[in-house]
Design an enzyme around this catalytic site. Sequence first.
Site, PDB file in Angstrom:
ATOM      1  CG  ASP A   1       0.364   0.974  -4.952  1.00 45.70           C
ATOM      2  OD1 ASP A   1       1.006   1.334  -3.949  1.00 45.70           O
ATOM      3  OD2 ASP A   1      -0.030  -0.195  -5.125  1.00 45.70           O
TER       4      ASP A   1
ATOM      5  CG  ASP B   1       3.790   4.296  -3.038  1.00 49.37           C
ATOM      6  OD1 ASP B   1       4.234   3.367  -3.736  1.00 49.37           O
ATOM      7  OD2 ASP B   1       2.765   4.184  -2.344  1.00 49.37           O
ATOM      8  N   GLY B   2       6.750   3.438  -3.858  1.00 51.67           N
ATOM      9  CA  GLY B   2       7.796   2.498  -3.462  1.00 51.67           C
ATOM     10  C   GLY B   2       9.138   2.835  -4.089  1.00 51.67           C
TER      11      GLY B   2
ATOM     12  CB  THR C   1       8.918   5.340   7.097  1.00 54.40           C
ATOM     13  OG1 THR C   1       7.794   5.707   6.278  1.00 54.40           O
ATOM     14  CG2 THR C   1      10.051   6.336   6.893  1.00 54.40           C
TER      15      THR C   1
ATOM     16  CG  ASP D   1      -2.455  -0.461  -1.999  1.00 52.60           C
ATOM     17  OD1 ASP D   1      -2.542   0.547  -2.708  1.00 52.60           O
ATOM     18  OD2 ASP D   1      -1.395  -1.090  -1.819  1.00 52.60           O
TER      19      ASP D   1
END
Length: 257
Positions: free
Chosen positions: A64, A67-68, A78, A89
């Site tokens: 997690d 990815d950011g 996006t 999440d």
Amino acid sequence: MESVPHTSDGSIPRRNTVAGENVFLFIPNLIGYARIVLSLLSFIFMPFQPAVAATSYLLSVVLDEFDGKAARMFDQATVFGSMLDMITDRCTTAGLLMFLCYLYPRYLLLFQTLLILDIAAHWMLTHAALVCSRVSHKAVDSTDYRLLQFYNISAVMTTLIFANELFFISLYVHSFTSGPEVSIFGRTLGFWSITAILTSPGFFLKHVVINIAQLVSACNKIATYDVITRANRQDFQRNGHLPVQRKTVDSQKSHRS
């Protein structure tokens, strides 16, 4: 929120026809799909293989964070990716909380309340982002509570999220084994009990305090949007045009601060 492009006849074009890009294959979204697979593996093994289930779950949590970073590194942020991240999440945490209800039936109401709070807060937060024309539900501005502005600091958010998930995983694994025992102040405690105790402040701050703050903040933004929308409609009925100062929720709230 980014506007949806339309063709000359007013219809929404098929994907890949606007800029030749396939959003579904963006790198951060591929990481999101991997997180979903890991979460499903965790749920499959959760009843009888705690080591595999916990490892798969925590790997999904770790991804997690990446990815950011990938979205920013490759300029692939996006709306779809933001929603995929948020839904993954919520579903991952919800699956674990459901199983904790089974493992700890005495605390059924507590886990149900935590699950409902988490879903409600993020549902309202996402809708508030839509009416405030924000790309991500994680975005904050000067009108948000100082606590949420502090939480939005990357290091703080990462630490609290991981502590929250590790707290739940510790409860899960503890139901199978206490782990290596450690003597503290003359009292013997298992490794997973210690982990749960150490991460409990992060859990409480993230899952309870932050979620409540996000829920209240989102409700206030949506209520403000309703007030502005009603005022705009009334002004339009009287004057035939919208006043500039009432067009958005954020601009209206920023005038008050």
